[in-house]
Design a protein around this motif. Sequence first.
Motif, PDB file in Angstrom:
ATOM      1  N   HIS A 164       0.094  -0.129   1.799  1.00 30.36           N
ATOM      2  CA  HIS A 164       0.905  -1.293   1.443  1.00 30.36           C
ATOM      3  C   HIS A 164       0.086  -2.576   1.474  1.00 30.36           C
ATOM      4  O   HIS A 164      -0.800  -2.729   2.312  1.00 30.36           O
ATOM      5  CB  HIS A 164       2.080  -1.431   2.424  1.00 30.36           C
ATOM      6  N   TRP A 165       0.413  -3.468   0.540  1.00 26.16           N
ATOM      7  CA  TRP A 165      -0.231  -4.770   0.481  1.00 26.16           C
ATOM      8  C   TRP A 165       0.799  -5.864   0.218  1.00 26.16           C
ATOM      9  O   TRP A 165       1.815  -5.622  -0.435  1.00 26.16           O
ATOM     10  CB  TRP A 165      -1.257  -4.829  -0.667  1.00 26.16           C
ATOM     11  N   SER A 166       0.489  -7.062   0.682  1.00 22.22           N
ATOM     12  CA  SER A 166       1.171  -8.263   0.225  1.00 22.22           C
ATOM     13  C   SER A 166       0.310  -8.852  -0.878  1.00 22.22           C
ATOM     14  O   SER A 166      -0.880  -9.113  -0.679  1.00 22.22           O
ATOM     15  CB  SER A 166       1.320  -9.263   1.374  1.00 22.22           C
ATOM     16  N   VAL A 167       0.905  -9.053  -2.064  1.00 25.14           N
ATOM     17  CA  VAL A 167       0.166  -9.538  -3.226  1.00 25.14           C
ATOM     18  C   VAL A 167       0.807 -10.825  -3.715  1.00 25.14           C
ATOM     19  O   VAL A 167       2.028 -10.890  -3.878  1.00 25.14           O
ATOM     20  CB  VAL A 167       0.168  -8.482  -4.358  1.00 25.14           C
ATOM     21  N   ARG A 224      -4.441  10.844  -8.074  1.00 28.08           N
ATOM     22  CA  ARG A 224      -3.887  10.998  -6.732  1.00 28.08           C
ATOM     23  C   ARG A 224      -2.922   9.895  -6.321  1.00 28.08           C
ATOM     24  O   ARG A 224      -2.070  10.117  -5.457  1.00 28.08           O
ATOM     25  CB  ARG A 224      -5.032  11.080  -5.712  1.00 28.08           C
ATOM     26  N   TYR A 225      -3.021   8.704  -6.922  1.00 23.78           N
ATOM     27  CA  TYR A 225      -2.278   7.557  -6.391  1.00 23.78           C
ATOM     28  C   TYR A 225      -1.359   6.927  -7.438  1.00 23.78           C
ATOM     29  O   TYR A 225      -1.700   6.859  -8.625  1.00 23.78           O
ATOM     30  CB  TYR A 225      -3.242   6.498  -5.850  1.00 23.78           C
ATOM     31  N   ALA A 226      -0.191   6.456  -6.974  1.00 21.39           N
ATOM     32  CA  ALA A 226       0.791   5.813  -7.844  1.00 21.39           C
ATOM     33  C   ALA A 226       1.264   4.515  -7.203  1.00 21.39           C
ATOM     34  O   ALA A 226       1.494   4.455  -5.995  1.00 21.39           O
ATOM     35  CB  ALA A 226       1.975   6.743  -8.082  1.00 21.39           C
ATOM     36  N   LEU A 227       1.434   3.481  -8.024  1.00 14.75           N
ATOM     37  CA  LEU A 227       1.758   2.143  -7.542  1.00 14.75           C
ATOM     38  C   LEU A 227       3.186   1.761  -7.917  1.00 14.75           C
ATOM     39  O   LEU A 227       3.659   2.069  -9.004  1.00 14.75           O
ATOM     40  CB  LEU A 227       0.778   1.136  -8.136  1.00 14.75           C
ATOM     41  N   SER A 228       3.860   1.079  -6.997  1.00 18.51           N
ATOM     42  CA  SER A 228       5.172   0.494  -7.262  1.00 18.51           C
ATOM     43  C   SER A 228       5.218  -0.882  -6.608  1.00 18.51           C
ATOM     44  O   SER A 228       4.474  -1.169  -5.663  1.00 18.51           O
ATOM     45  CB  SER A 228       6.299   1.384  -6.729  1.00 18.51           C
ATOM     46  N   VAL A 229       6.076  -1.754  -7.140  1.00 19.16           N
ATOM     47  CA  VAL A 229       6.148  -3.144  -6.693  1.00 19.16           C
ATOM     48  C   VAL A 229       7.569  -3.444  -6.232  1.00 19.16           C
ATOM     49  O   VAL A 229       8.539  -3.119  -6.926  1.00 19.16           O
ATOM     50  CB  VAL A 229       5.743  -4.114  -7.826  1.00 19.16           C
ATOM     51  N   PHE A 230       7.681  -4.093  -5.088  1.00 20.66           N
ATOM     52  CA  PHE A 230       8.970  -4.421  -4.491  1.00 20.66           C
ATOM     53  C   PHE A 230       9.055  -5.918  -4.224  1.00 20.66           C
ATOM     54  O   PHE A 230       8.024  -6.585  -4.070  1.00 20.66           O
ATOM     55  CB  PHE A 230       9.162  -3.666  -3.166  1.00 20.66           C
ATOM     56  N   PRO A 231      10.262  -6.460  -4.126  1.00 22.14           N
ATOM     57  CA  PRO A 231      10.380  -7.874  -3.734  1.00 22.14           C
ATOM     58  C   PRO A 231       9.870  -8.066  -2.310  1.00 22.14           C
ATOM     59  O   PRO A 231      10.007  -7.164  -1.470  1.00 22.14           O
ATOM     60  CB  PRO A 231      11.883  -8.136  -3.827  1.00 22.14           C
ATOM     61  N   MET A 232       9.264  -9.201  -2.059  1.00 27.12           N
ATOM     62  CA  MET A 232       8.873  -9.553  -0.698  1.00 27.12           C
ATOM     63  C   MET A 232      10.087 -10.174  -0.012  1.00 27.12           C
ATOM     64  O   MET A 232      10.590 -11.206  -0.454  1.00 27.12           O
ATOM     65  CB  MET A 232       7.695 -10.530  -0.700  1.00 27.12           C
TER      66      MET A 232
END
Length: 306
Positions: A7-10, A76-84
């Motif tokens: 997880h990251w804060s972007v 191997r990896y998949a990305l999804s974006v969520f509200p902060m």
Amino acid sequence: MGAGSHHWSVVDRSGQAWFVKVDDLGAVDAGRDDAFHGLERAFGVALALRRDAGLDFVLAPIPAATGALVRRLTSRYALSVFPMVEGAAGHFGAHRPEDRAELAGLLAALHEATPLVADVAPRSDLALPGRDGLEEALRDLDREWTGGPYAEPARALLTAHAGQVRRSLAEFDSRVEQVRDPGTAWVVTHGEPHPGNILRTPAGPRLVDWDTVLVAPPERDLWMLTPALARMLGEDETGDGGDVLARYTRLTGRAVTAAGLALYPLWWRLADIAAFVDDLRRPHGPGGDAAAALTYLTGYLESGRD
């Protein structure tokens, strides 16, 4: 935090912050495509629950301009974006007694939304994930495990508790047959509504991590409102959960079954044991996740029933 994802804060160019999640689709190629499509489907259910069912407590991903909820970064990896979202994250463990009634209300609302997502939500097959690998490991206890520094300690540990694990598997099969009652209505479930997946915000609690969503017996969620989770984790039990389950029944008109409440703590424990054994039989080095897997496996087996 947790397992299976990063997880990251972007912050984007406009200065807006987003919560970015990258899921690990598996250590080997086989099964990664299925895992990716499963993630797409689960997140689609979460979005429908929030957007169409009006469940504000469902923290769903943000669709891309194309409408996609997940992007494949590599094999191997998949990305999804969520509200902060501003709030306080919980920690894995048993629910506080004062929080259980509120969560019963959230789960009641979730389960009542089943008709809106029943056609798109994946359905539980009541199978134990990793069972084939666990049974293979039980058959392979007489040979050295060479995956890494914790492989042989894991083999010795599983050897000492092999009878317990085999009895638990037999009990699991018996519980599954009891839960298959065709007269029992299944509902859309989160699957892991423990405090670690509850975000406390000024607008109220938010339920995160929807990759485990399934249509299943309601007890798949409800057992976490009972002392069973505290017992499994070796924590102090508080209350018997009966009043909270009665509240759920009042809200939904749906009875809670003893068979379902007995099945899911067993499912959780065996699924974790299977996952940790699999990790420790694969190639690994010292420290890190492998060391943690041995610690958790030890805790499960040494606190089990012989």
